[in-house]
Design a protein around this motif. Structure first.
Motif, mmCIF file in Angstrom:
data_model
loop_
_atom_site.group_PDB
_atom_site.id
_atom_site.type_symbol
_atom_site.label_atom_id
_atom_site.label_comp_id
_atom_site.label_asym_id
_atom_site.label_seq_id
_atom_site.Cartn_x
_atom_site.Cartn_y
_atom_site.Cartn_z
ATOM 1 N N ASN A 145 -13.012 -25.462 -14.586
ATOM 2 C CA ASN A 145 -14.728 -25.255 -15.008
ATOM 3 C C ASN A 145 -15.067 -25.030 -13.018
ATOM 4 O O ASN A 145 -16.298 -24.263 -13.363
ATOM 5 C CB ASN A 145 -15.482 -26.437 -15.610
ATOM 6 C CG ASN A 145 -15.090 -26.318 -16.995
ATOM 7 O OD1 ASN A 145 -14.794 -25.323 -17.651
ATOM 8 N ND2 ASN A 145 -15.118 -27.838 -17.361
ATOM 9 N N GLN A 146 -14.746 -25.471 -11.921
ATOM 10 C CA GLN A 146 -15.661 -25.612 -10.475
ATOM 11 C C GLN A 146 -15.010 -24.253 -10.402
ATOM 12 O O GLN A 146 -15.725 -23.898 -9.678
ATOM 13 C CB GLN A 146 -14.081 -26.894 -10.004
ATOM 14 C CG GLN A 146 -15.053 -25.991 -9.167
ATOM 15 C CD GLN A 146 -13.499 -27.396 -7.666
ATOM 16 O OE1 GLN A 146 -12.913 -28.146 -8.342
ATOM 17 N NE2 GLN A 146 -13.595 -26.916 -6.505
ATOM 18 N N LEU A 147 -14.276 -23.364 -11.038
ATOM 19 C CA LEU A 147 -14.077 -21.919 -10.372
ATOM 20 C C LEU A 147 -16.033 -21.284 -10.248
ATOM 21 O O LEU A 147 -16.449 -20.081 -9.666
ATOM 22 C CB LEU A 147 -13.745 -21.186 -11.330
ATOM 23 C CG LEU A 147 -12.265 -21.359 -11.217
ATOM 24 C CD1 LEU A 147 -11.658 -21.040 -11.795
ATOM 25 C CD2 LEU A 147 -11.195 -20.730 -9.227
ATOM 26 N N ALA A 148 -16.547 -21.873 -11.974
ATOM 27 C CA ALA A 148 -17.903 -20.881 -11.383
ATOM 28 C C ALA A 148 -18.754 -20.917 -10.358
ATOM 29 O O ALA A 148 -19.414 -20.895 -9.850
ATOM 30 C CB ALA A 148 -18.788 -21.541 -12.687
ATOM 31 N N ASP A 149 -18.091 -22.903 -9.842
ATOM 32 C CA ASP A 149 -19.166 -22.833 -7.917
ATOM 33 C C ASP A 149 -18.224 -21.986 -7.206
ATOM 34 O O ASP A 149 -18.894 -21.800 -5.995
ATOM 35 C CB ASP A 149 -18.616 -24.134 -7.769
ATOM 36 C CG ASP A 149 -19.899 -25.035 -9.829
ATOM 37 O OD1 ASP A 149 -20.785 -24.539 -9.510
ATOM 38 O OD2 ASP A 149 -18.803 -26.495 -9.624
ATOM 39 N N ASP A 150 -16.880 -21.790 -7.745
ATOM 40 C CA ASP A 150 -16.717 -21.071 -5.835
ATOM 41 C C ASP A 150 -16.214 -19.923 -6.154
ATOM 42 O O ASP A 150 -16.135 -19.240 -5.249
ATOM 43 C CB ASP A 150 -15.598 -21.339 -5.951
ATOM 44 C CG ASP A 150 -14.963 -23.077 -6.164
ATOM 45 O OD1 ASP A 150 -15.537 -23.646 -5.225
ATOM 46 O OD2 ASP A 150 -13.883 -23.371 -6.385
ATOM 47 N N CYS A 151 -16.869 -19.231 -7.406
ATOM 48 C CA CYS A 151 -16.306 -18.044 -7.486
ATOM 49 C C CYS A 151 -17.934 -17.136 -8.415
ATOM 50 O O CYS A 151 -18.810 -17.252 -9.190
ATOM 51 C CB CYS A 151 -15.324 -17.486 -8.308
ATOM 52 S SG CYS A 151 -13.752 -18.149 -7.792
ATOM 53 N N PRO A 152 -19.080 -16.346 -7.613
ATOM 54 C CA PRO A 152 -20.375 -16.408 -7.828
ATOM 55 C C PRO A 152 -20.043 -15.406 -9.623
ATOM 56 O O PRO A 152 -20.971 -15.161 -10.208
ATOM 57 C CB PRO A 152 -20.953 -15.035 -6.521
ATOM 58 C CG PRO A 152 -19.598 -15.629 -5.819
ATOM 59 C CD PRO A 152 -18.426 -15.645 -6.010
ATOM 60 N N ARG A 153 -19.528 -14.326 -9.568
ATOM 61 C CA ARG A 153 -18.898 -13.639 -10.846
ATOM 62 C C ARG A 153 -18.693 -14.340 -11.954
ATOM 63 O O ARG A 153 -18.331 -14.270 -13.517
ATOM 64 C CB ARG A 153 -18.140 -12.149 -11.079
ATOM 65 C CG ARG A 153 -18.806 -11.553 -9.489
ATOM 66 C CD ARG A 153 -19.098 -10.274 -9.927
ATOM 67 N NE ARG A 153 -17.493 -10.169 -9.002
ATOM 68 C CZ ARG A 153 -16.316 -9.808 -10.566
ATOM 69 N NH1 ARG A 153 -16.900 -9.382 -11.625
ATOM 70 N NH2 ARG A 153 -15.207 -9.363 -9.835
ATOM 71 N N VAL A 154 -18.069 -15.453 -12.090
ATOM 72 C CA VAL A 154 -17.426 -16.547 -12.882
ATOM 73 C C VAL A 154 -18.685 -17.676 -13.695
ATOM 74 O O VAL A 154 -19.569 -18.214 -13.538
ATOM 75 C CB VAL A 154 -16.416 -17.943 -12.222
ATOM 76 C CG1 VAL A 154 -15.856 -18.299 -13.471
ATOM 77 C CG2 VAL A 154 -15.083 -16.502 -11.837
ATOM 78 N N ARG A 155 -18.456 -17.262 -15.311
ATOM 79 C CA ARG A 155 -19.333 -18.254 -15.695
ATOM 80 C C ARG A 155 -18.748 -19.184 -16.705
ATOM 81 O O ARG A 155 -17.389 -18.299 -17.798
ATOM 82 C CB ARG A 155 -20.427 -16.830 -16.463
ATOM 83 C CG ARG A 155 -21.404 -16.221 -15.773
ATOM 84 C CD ARG A 155 -22.580 -17.071 -15.034
ATOM 85 N NE ARG A 155 -23.404 -16.088 -14.257
ATOM 86 C CZ ARG A 155 -23.100 -15.986 -12.878
ATOM 87 N NH1 ARG A 155 -21.869 -16.629 -12.326
ATOM 88 N NH2 ARG A 155 -23.847 -15.049 -12.536
ATOM 89 N N ASN A 156 -19.332 -19.861 -17.492
ATOM 90 C CA ASN A 156 -18.614 -20.926 -17.853
ATOM 91 C C ASN A 156 -19.142 -21.075 -19.048
ATOM 92 O O ASN A 156 -20.563 -21.035 -19.424
ATOM 93 C CB ASN A 156 -18.543 -22.407 -17.485
ATOM 94 C CG ASN A 156 -17.240 -22.800 -15.975
ATOM 95 O OD1 ASN A 156 -16.096 -21.995 -16.786
ATOM 96 N ND2 ASN A 156 -17.341 -23.328 -15.887
#
Length: 234
Positions: free
Chosen positions: A77-88
């Motif tokens: 889930n943290q990848l949404a904070d680190d990667c601008p194009r990732v959405r959870n």
């Protein structure tokens, strides 16, 4: 993915081979669908591989492929904070009186937890196993809270070691488990959303057709034709 016995390849090896093929052949026109990548190995390895794959897909300079990535690794889930194009997104559920109702609705945001034990109960798992699983899960959650581990903590592997160490203090399973307060959860009636509203005339018509249907006298062809007929009524 499934194992390939003729080539001596495990399920995980087949999964990694297929994933490597996807990553090595990306293009701007690619649509990538990945389901539970990393589940066939240890937790640390699985999370690490899944995390790295998401980053690779996101940061690939040659092809930013549209991707649907399903996982039970809540750490991702943290990848949404680190990667601008990732959405959870998560599939909504409703909890009430120890029961879980799967709503089959996709909603924004990562899931807070999984419902594996509830699914195991619905599948008919022995009550003693379900109760013991709940006991172990609650113990692990308490240990995680005490160590300050959260599901989106980037230092999860290190903190998780402390959680696993706490298993030494877990009460041992008895040969004949005593009734617990969670027994109501394990024996709760199975519920699920209905395809029809109460009093739906379609439902009543289908019920009438099914009540007079003698499946023991149908040939395979007749059964398929009858199924097609019923499908047309929905």
């Amino acid at each position: 993915a499934s194992d390939n016995l003729s080539k001596g390849e495990s399920t995980f090896m087949v999964e990694m081979t297929e994933t490597a093929s996807i990553l090595n052949n990306l293009s701007e026109r690619s649509l990538v669908l990945m389901d539970e990548i990393g589940r066939g190995t240890s937790t640390y390895d699985g999370i690490s591989i899944a995390w790295a794959i998401v980053e690779h897909l996101h940061n690939n300079p040659k092809a930013r492929a549209k991707t649907l990535f399903a996982t039970h690794y809540h750490e991702l889930n943290q990848l949404a904070d680190d990667c601008p194009r990732v959405r959870n997104y998560h599939v909504a559920v409703q909890e009430a009186d120890g029961r879980v109702l799967f709503l089959r609705k996709l909603r924004p945001g990562g899931s807070e937890h999984s419902f594996g034990i509830h699914v195991a109960r619905m599948a008919g798992m022995p009550q003693a196993v379900v109760l013991r699983a709940n006991e172990i899960m609650h113990h692990l959650e308490q240990e995680r809270t005490q160590t300050g581990l959260t599901e989106t903590d980037p230092s999860a592997p290190t903190a998780f070691d402390e959680v696993l160490a706490g298993l030494d203090e877990l009460p041992k399973a008895s040969a004949q488990p005593k009734p617990r307060a969670t027994a109501a959860v394990a024996s709760a009636p199975k519920i699920q959303l209905s395809m029809f509203e109460p009093g739906d005339p379609k439902l009543e018509h289908l019920r009438e057709l099914l009540q007079v249907l003698d499946i023991n006298t149908l040939t395979p062809i007749e059964a398929l034709l009858k199924l097609q007929e019923l499908k047309g009524l929905v």
